[in-house]
Design an enzyme around this catalytic site. Structure first.
Site, PDB file in Angstrom:
ATOM      1  N   GLY A 281       0.749  -1.245   0.000  1.00  0.00           N
ATOM      2  CA  GLY A 281       0.000   0.000   0.000  1.00  0.00           C
ATOM      3  C   GLY A 281       0.778   1.294   0.000  1.00  0.00           C
TER       4      GLY A 281
ATOM      5  CB  SER B 213       2.544   6.235   1.905  1.00  0.00           C
ATOM      6  OG  SER B 213       2.024   6.469   0.622  1.00  0.00           O
ATOM      7  CB  ILE B 214       1.134   6.194   7.298  1.00  0.00           C
ATOM      8  CG1 ILE B 214       0.511   7.562   7.607  1.00  0.00           C
ATOM      9  CG2 ILE B 214       1.468   5.459   8.598  1.00  0.00           C
ATOM     10  CD1 ILE B 214      -0.783   7.504   8.383  1.00  0.00           C
TER      11      ILE B 214
ATOM     12  CG  ASP C 158      -7.422  -4.982  -8.256  1.00  0.00           C
ATOM     13  OD1 ASP C 158      -7.932  -4.660  -7.163  1.00  0.00           O
ATOM     14  OD2 ASP C 158      -8.054  -4.959  -9.328  1.00  0.00           O
ATOM     15  CB  VAL C 159      -6.720  -5.632  -2.266  1.00  0.00           C
ATOM     16  CG1 VAL C 159      -5.266  -5.522  -1.835  1.00  0.00           C
ATOM     17  CG2 VAL C 159      -7.391  -4.264  -2.322  1.00  0.00           C
TER      18      VAL C 159
ATOM     19  CB  ILE D  75      -4.908  -1.219   1.148  1.00  0.00           C
ATOM     20  CG1 ILE D  75      -3.531  -1.735   0.714  1.00  0.00           C
ATOM     21  CG2 ILE D  75      -5.865  -1.178  -0.034  1.00  0.00           C
ATOM     22  CD1 ILE D  75      -3.526  -3.180   0.277  1.00  0.00           C
TER      23      ILE D  75
ATOM     24  CB  ALA E  46     -14.276   5.886  -0.182  1.00  0.00           C
TER      25      ALA E  46
ATOM     26  CE1 TYR F  53     -10.588   9.387   7.358  1.00  0.00           C
ATOM     27  CE2 TYR F  53     -11.871   7.857   8.677  1.00  0.00           C
ATOM     28  CZ  TYR F  53     -10.739   8.137   7.941  1.00  0.00           C
ATOM     29  OH  TYR F  53      -9.765   7.189   7.780  1.00  0.00           O
TER      30      TYR F  53
ATOM     31  CE  LYS G 219      -8.829   3.970   7.441  1.00  0.00           C
ATOM     32  NZ  LYS G 219      -7.745   3.124   6.888  1.00  0.00           N
TER      33      LYS G 219
ATOM     34  CB  THR H 251      -1.437  10.533   3.615  1.00  0.00           C
ATOM     35  OG1 THR H 251      -2.832  10.532   3.987  1.00  0.00           O
ATOM     36  CG2 THR H 251      -0.583  10.376   4.870  1.00  0.00           C
TER      37      THR H 251
END
Length: 272
Positions: A13, A19-20, A68-69, A96, A99, A161, A168, A199
């Site tokens: 990811g 990126s974190i 591709d998950v 990963i 939306a 969010y 999440k 990010t």
């Protein structure tokens, strides 16, 4: 000798240097970890692959491949490659989430059925898919650690969010169930709930700069986290130093999530 000398892992990811997952990867590398990486599949031009390779090849990436998950054959190919290159791994980092913008930026009650399904599949189900595939392939060492990334919007309402908060919440629940089911194999599963960071994902959240100001004003430390904060925390949770920690969502947010009300100097701090 580093904490990860002789240890191997798979990182899924990384999008770019903001990126974190990249922040955590850098700390893992500093401690001696050997890693392989996936990237979002490209179309005709290898834009995503180039971004990831530019970051990870200088630190000795074992391999870099698309995943591709939403496609089980992609996940299986990654696990096959991991088994071929590493045999078994000591950690798996899952970073990963997605939306559709039209469903993310509007109110949750207006989210489309298709948008909801897409967001949940990529942002939540993907953790089950990759962890399950790793277990089925038998590549998780005893004592291995799985880590995913969450946010406080999965626990409480964070305006802007929206749909991702629902995803999440599901992701954090998965952490607990996976920890229960994999614990007998000696595998730990945790999540980091990081404070706001700039990010790629944050670009889709409304009023992000205002969120940063709010966190700095409310958190006990009167500050925002940075990539170094979350990088060190992620490395710790994937290491043997955290051998007694599983099924947890660790907040790395300078204490913001524990404040029941703004501090006494809140109004003054927001004016400055």
């Amino acid at each position: 000798m580093g904490l990860f000398e002789g240890k191997k892992g798979l990182v899924l990811g990384i999008a770019n240097n903001f990126s974190i997952a990249w922040a955590i990867t850098q700390k893992l590398h500093e401690q001696g970890a050997e890693m392989a990486f996936t990237h979002l599949p490209d179309g005709e031009r290898p834009k995503n692959e180039k971004k990831v390779r530019k970051l990870v090849e200088p630190i000795g990436a074992k391999f870099v491949m698309p995943c591709d998950v939403c496609d089980d054959s992609h996940i299986e190919a990654v696990m096959d490659k991991t088994a071929a290159e590493f045999g078994k791994i000591d950690f798996l980092l899952h970073s990963i989430a997605f939306a559709p913008p039209a469903d993310l930026t509007g109110p949750t009650y207006a989210c489309s059925r298709k948008g909801f399904a897409t967001a949940m599949e990529i942002s939540a189900y993907s953790l089950l898919a990759v962890t399950g595939a790793a277990k089925k392939k038998g590549i998780l060492n005893e004592g291995a650690s799985v880590l995913t990334l969450s946010y406080f919007g999965g626990e409480e309402v964070i305006p802007g969010y929206n749909l991702m908060g629902i995803c999440k919440a599901a992701l954090e629940c998965e952490v607990r169930y996976l920890a229960s089911e994999l614990g007998q194999d000696g595998v730990r599963v945790n999540a980091i709930s990081a404070g706001p960071l700039k990010t790629v994902s944050a670009q889709g959240v409304g009023d992000f700069d205002q969120m940063l100001s709010l966190y700095a004003a409310v958190s006990p430390m009167r500050d925002n986290i940075d990539m170094d904060d979350v990088g060190k925390s992620g490395m710790f949770l994937l290491s043997d130093l955290a051998s007694g920690i599983t099924a947890e969502v660790i907040h790395v947010d300078k204490g913001f999530s524990k404040m029941g009300a703004p501090p006494a100097d809140f109004a003054d701090s927001m004016k400055s």
